[in-house]
Design a protein around this motif. Sequence first.
Motif, PDB file in Angstrom:
ATOM      1  N   ASP A   1       0.845  -1.185   0.000  1.00 29.61           N
ATOM      2  CA  ASP A   1       0.000   0.000   0.000  1.00 29.61           C
ATOM      3  C   ASP A   1       0.881   1.235   0.000  1.00 29.61           C
ATOM      4  O   ASP A   1       2.114   1.145   0.054  1.00 29.61           O
ATOM      5  CB  ASP A   1      -0.967   0.019   1.199  1.00 29.61           C
ATOM      6  CG  ASP A   1      -0.243  -0.214   2.521  1.00 29.61           C
ATOM      7  OD1 ASP A   1       0.922   0.229   2.666  1.00 29.61           O
ATOM      8  OD2 ASP A   1      -0.838  -0.838   3.422  1.00 29.61           O
ATOM      9  N   LEU A   2       0.236   2.390  -0.042  1.00 28.16           N
ATOM     10  CA  LEU A   2       0.957   3.652  -0.170  1.00 28.16           C
ATOM     11  C   LEU A   2       1.128   4.268   1.222  1.00 28.16           C
ATOM     12  O   LEU A   2       0.489   5.255   1.567  1.00 28.16           O
ATOM     13  CB  LEU A   2       0.198   4.590  -1.103  1.00 28.16           C
ATOM     14  CG  LEU A   2       0.924   5.842  -1.598  1.00 28.16           C
ATOM     15  CD1 LEU A   2       2.241   5.494  -2.240  1.00 28.16           C
ATOM     16  CD2 LEU A   2       0.041   6.590  -2.569  1.00 28.16           C
ATOM     17  N   THR A   3       2.012   3.663   2.030  1.00 27.94           N
ATOM     18  CA  THR A   3       2.249   4.132   3.385  1.00 27.94           C
ATOM     19  C   THR A   3       3.741   4.163   3.685  1.00 27.94           C
ATOM     20  O   THR A   3       4.548   3.499   3.011  1.00 27.94           O
ATOM     21  CB  THR A   3       1.564   3.229   4.417  1.00 27.94           C
ATOM     22  OG1 THR A   3       2.117   1.900   4.325  1.00 27.94           O
ATOM     23  CG2 THR A   3       0.052   3.168   4.186  1.00 27.94           C
TER      24      THR A   3
ATOM     25  N   LEU B   1       5.696   9.224   0.338  1.00 24.94           N
ATOM     26  CA  LEU B   1       5.505   8.432   1.554  1.00 24.94           C
ATOM     27  C   LEU B   1       6.374   7.180   1.519  1.00 24.94           C
ATOM     28  O   LEU B   1       6.946   6.775   2.544  1.00 24.94           O
ATOM     29  CB  LEU B   1       4.039   8.049   1.712  1.00 24.94           C
ATOM     30  CG  LEU B   1       3.060   9.195   2.022  1.00 24.94           C
ATOM     31  CD1 LEU B   1       1.637   8.660   2.148  1.00 24.94           C
ATOM     32  CD2 LEU B   1       3.456   9.937   3.291  1.00 24.94           C
ATOM     33  N   LEU B   2       6.481   6.566   0.348  1.00 23.97           N
ATOM     34  CA  LEU B   2       7.353   5.396   0.221  1.00 23.97           C
ATOM     35  C   LEU B   2       8.813   5.796   0.399  1.00 23.97           C
ATOM     36  O   LEU B   2       9.597   5.087   1.054  1.00 23.97           O
ATOM     37  CB  LEU B   2       7.145   4.732  -1.136  1.00 23.97           C
ATOM     38  CG  LEU B   2       5.732   4.204  -1.421  1.00 23.97           C
ATOM     39  CD1 LEU B   2       5.667   3.585  -2.819  1.00 23.97           C
ATOM     40  CD2 LEU B   2       5.300   3.191  -0.371  1.00 23.97           C
ATOM     41  N   ALA B   3       9.194   6.937  -0.156  1.00 21.52           N
ATOM     42  CA  ALA B   3      10.568   7.410  -0.017  1.00 21.52           C
ATOM     43  C   ALA B   3      10.898   7.696   1.446  1.00 21.52           C
ATOM     44  O   ALA B   3      12.001   7.387   1.925  1.00 21.52           O
ATOM     45  CB  ALA B   3      10.781   8.661  -0.863  1.00 21.52           C
ATOM     46  N   ALA B   4       9.944   8.283   2.172  1.00 18.46           N
ATOM     47  CA  ALA B   4      10.163   8.544   3.589  1.00 18.46           C
ATOM     48  C   ALA B   4      10.384   7.241   4.347  1.00 18.46           C
ATOM     49  O   ALA B   4      11.211   7.170   5.280  1.00 18.46           O
ATOM     50  CB  ALA B   4       8.973   9.306   4.168  1.00 18.46           C
ATOM     51  N   GLY B   5       9.672   6.187   3.954  1.00 15.49           N
ATOM     52  CA  GLY B   5       9.878   4.890   4.575  1.00 15.49           C
ATOM     53  C   GLY B   5      11.251   4.322   4.276  1.00 15.49           C
ATOM     54  O   GLY B   5      11.898   3.714   5.149  1.00 15.49           O
ATOM     55  N   VAL B   6      11.735   4.507   3.050  1.00 14.46           N
ATOM     56  CA  VAL B   6      13.083   4.037   2.698  1.00 14.46           C
ATOM     57  C   VAL B   6      14.135   4.800   3.506  1.00 14.46           C
ATOM     58  O   VAL B   6      15.112   4.220   3.985  1.00 14.46           O
ATOM     59  CB  VAL B   6      13.326   4.189   1.182  1.00 14.46           C
ATOM     60  CG1 VAL B   6      14.783   3.862   0.837  1.00 14.46           C
ATOM     61  CG2 VAL B   6      12.382   3.278   0.402  1.00 14.46           C
TER      62      VAL B   6
END
Length: 363
Positions: free
Chosen positions: A248-250, A279-284
């Motif tokens: 998902d997009l989180t 949001l995915l980049a922030a997770g990475v």
Amino acid sequence: MPSSRQAGSAGPPRRATLRDVADRAGVSTSTASLVFSGKGPVAVATAERVRAAAAELGFSGPDPLASSLRQGRVGTVAVVVEGPLRDAFRDPFALGVLDGLAEELDSAGRSMLLVAQPPDDPGRAVDQLATQAVDAAVFPLCGIATNPLVDHLAARGVPLVGSGAPVDRRVAHVLTDEAAAIALTTRLVLGLGHTRVAHVSMPLTPGAATGWAEPAEVAAAAYPDAAGRARGFLTLTGDDAPLVQTADLTVGSGEAAGRLLLDVPVARRPTAVVCQADLLAAGVVRAARALGLRVPQDVSVTGFDGVDLPWLDETLTTVLQPGRAKGRALGRLVRRRLEGEDVADEPFPVELRVGETTAPPPA
């Protein structure tokens, strides 16, 4: 005064109509209508008699739904959002799109009817809208390429507007060139000298789990935006580049994808990760920090959308796609279709923002 129902009969009393008011005031229905609309000359004494009759009958004005149906409109636009609405409300880009769309529709005197369409049962939205009168329908966010709502709404003559999906000639789109857009960040990291570049994708198919994906899965993807961005990336890097799709997009899914890519021996670890969403980049970025890696000294990370992430220490290098502006563009396209214009797809421009999360690869 006799009742509209016999004493003791079941059910609520019948709502007084404009004709009832006209009969009570001793005027024609058209004259009573002019009093309520204020669009024609009516003698003061006559107008007062009509208003007095309305007050006696408890009549507050013509039924707005019946009036709008007679005029061929109801003042409502269906806004179809795939998945639970709570997911859209957690995504700052989606919120921006919905906000801009609402502003534009409000200025045209129309309201939004939010329709959640489950990705595992898209036909449920057909049942929901089957009993709803709407002037138009908008598919403003990420959605599947083939949607059963298109046939249903098009058969009813409802104008359709989207932002890339559903893919159908009956839907007019505000289009981002997804492949060209992701190429902005991909070319940037390649130009900085990165040779080990990986990609984090949004879900390619409904119900996807976070994990490795192959180019064949991109070719068969159900979501045009995710597929377009993945194709744009692979065109520049080659099909051997590591690719992870998320559930998902989180931020959480982005972090899980980041750990898959980065928690490996240094010789196999990518030095740049191109992501399909901020949001995915922030997770990475979060995954890199948890593994003791520095951004951008050890690994560069890029995003997509340009949303405000005040809790992220760095300013992301990303593709700026202003959500509110895109929503307003969708709203303007809806207005033009409702005004009878024969509209075509409209391109939506994006641009690169170089932030603090990209640098040349480590020596």
